[in-house]
Design an enzyme around this catalytic site. Sequence first.
Site, PDB file in Angstrom:
ATOM      1  CG  ASN A  12      -1.701   1.225   1.425  1.00 42.60           C
ATOM      2  OD1 ASN A  12      -1.807   2.027   0.493  1.00 42.60           O
ATOM      3  ND2 ASN A  12      -2.272   1.410   2.605  1.00 42.60           N
ATOM      4  CD1 TRP A  13       3.925   1.078  -2.224  1.00 45.83           C
ATOM      5  CD2 TRP A  13       3.912   1.725  -4.368  1.00 45.83           C
ATOM      6  NE1 TRP A  13       4.750   0.228  -2.920  1.00 45.83           N
ATOM      7  CE2 TRP A  13       4.766   0.604  -4.231  1.00 45.83           C
ATOM      8  CE3 TRP A  13       3.759   2.302  -5.620  1.00 45.83           C
ATOM      9  CZ2 TRP A  13       5.459   0.055  -5.312  1.00 45.83           C
ATOM     10  CZ3 TRP A  13       4.447   1.757  -6.697  1.00 45.83           C
ATOM     11  CH2 TRP A  13       5.282   0.653  -6.538  1.00 45.83           C
ATOM     12  CE  LYS A  14      -0.119   3.411   4.647  1.00 44.79           C
ATOM     13  NZ  LYS A  14       0.038   3.532   6.087  1.00 44.79           N
ATOM     14  CG  HIS A  98      -5.791   2.080   5.195  1.00 47.09           C
ATOM     15  ND1 HIS A  98      -5.337   3.060   6.039  1.00 47.09           N
ATOM     16  CD2 HIS A  98      -4.783   1.170   5.077  1.00 47.09           C
ATOM     17  CE1 HIS A  98      -4.101   2.768   6.419  1.00 47.09           C
ATOM     18  NE2 HIS A  98      -3.745   1.627   5.846  1.00 47.09           N
ATOM     19  CD  GLU A 100      -2.805   5.725   6.622  1.00 45.13           C
ATOM     20  OE1 GLU A 100      -2.796   5.751   5.378  1.00 45.13           O
ATOM     21  OE2 GLU A 100      -1.878   5.223   7.292  1.00 45.13           O
ATOM     22  CD  GLU A 170      -3.577  -2.333   7.504  1.00 35.32           C
ATOM     23  OE1 GLU A 170      -2.472  -2.585   7.035  1.00 35.32           O
ATOM     24  OE2 GLU A 170      -4.194  -1.299   7.250  1.00 35.32           O
ATOM     25  N   GLY A 176       2.504   2.430  10.797  1.00 31.82           N
ATOM     26  CA  GLY A 176       3.471   3.517  10.616  1.00 31.82           C
ATOM     27  C   GLY A 176       4.191   3.919  11.894  1.00 31.82           C
ATOM     28  CB  SER A 216       5.169  -1.623  12.105  1.00 32.78           C
ATOM     29  OG  SER A 216       4.822  -0.260  12.318  1.00 32.78           O
ATOM     30  N   GLY A 237       2.855  -0.886   4.284  1.00 35.31           N
ATOM     31  CA  GLY A 237       3.020   0.491   3.837  1.00 35.31           C
ATOM     32  C   GLY A 237       4.504   0.805   3.676  1.00 35.31           C
ATOM     33  N   GLY A 238       5.096   1.398   4.714  1.00 42.07           N
ATOM     34  CA  GLY A 238       6.456   1.931   4.660  1.00 42.07           C
ATOM     35  C   GLY A 238       7.501   1.008   4.042  1.00 42.07           C
TER      36      GLY A 238
HETATM   37  P1  PGA Z   1       2.863   0.434   7.643  1.00 34.89           P
HETATM   38  O1  PGA Z   1       1.403   0.663   7.011  1.00 34.89           O
HETATM   39  O2  PGA Z   1       3.375  -0.866   7.065  1.00 34.89           O
HETATM   40  O3  PGA Z   1       3.670   1.612   7.189  1.00 34.89           O
HETATM   41  O4  PGA Z   1       2.684   0.366   9.122  1.00 34.89           O
HETATM   42  C1  PGA Z   1       0.505  -0.396   6.869  1.00 34.89           C
HETATM   43  C2  PGA Z   1      -0.795   0.085   6.295  1.00 34.89           C
HETATM   44  O5  PGA Z   1      -1.202   1.208   6.605  1.00 34.89           O
HETATM   45  O6  PGA Z   1      -1.464  -0.633   5.528  1.00 34.89           O
END
Ligand code: PGA
Length: 254
Positions: A12-14, A98, A100, A170, A176, A216, A237-238
């Site tokens: 997930n590159w956001k 998600h 966010e 999640e 993050g 994470s 994500g990251g």
């Molecule tokens: P993260 O994000 O791996 O940077 O914690 C995961 C996500 O939001 O799907």
Amino acid sequence: MNPNRKPLVAANWKMHKTLAEAISLVKSVQEETGPCADREVVIAPPFTALEGVGGILKQPGYSLAAQNCHWEEKGAFTGEISPIMLKDLGCQYVIVGHSERRQLFGEKDETVRLKAGAVFRAGMAPIICVGEVLDEREQGKTFEIVASQLEGALNGLSPAQAERLVIAYEPVWAIGTGRTATPGQAQEVHAFIRDKLASIFNKGVEKKIRILYGGSVKPSNIDELMAEPDIDGALVGGASLEVGSFKRLVQFKS
Ligand code: PGA
């Protein structure tokens, strides 16, 4: 991991990466990992890079996802993107709900439900995200929160649709933050989610649904997470933004 479910690593590159950056990363990852037969890799770039990334996703085992969508097919919804537009660009999945989106953009279980139904109608599968915030975990409400998010989002889906569904657990406190749930903490919630899926749909369907862990995930913890019986993959994500770590995630060992 369970041999009856194909593991899935989703990136997930956001709101990261221009078109050129996205294409360059996908090319490098595919060159370094080669075709994937026993696992599926899903890449969710921003909308602006979907067409470009889709055009070069050539390795077997790779597929394209969007990070969000609207639930209507078309209409006067300025700034929104419909599921049929995403399907048209080659998407096979859409991330829905998600944290966010829920926390920063006011998304509710009801809109998650509408979006999930629309994604199926367009011929794709939703990756539906659920998870508790830190306060809720500390108050012992994790199961209650996750159960109500699942009930709200899955209401009305058929067992046939459910088989293609992907759930991502999640915990919001792990996204993050560098603070991953332990494999035991994640497995406990994944097993609970699978039981809940059995009670929402016909018994047996839950064995086919993949449940990803997100929050994470990184090269140093993916193997131990994937060793848990109810963890079928990761939503990352990251650590998916850079070729070295992304490659290692795809090459997880269990
Ligand atoms: P993260 O994000 O791996 O940077 O914690 C995961 C996500 O939001 O799907």
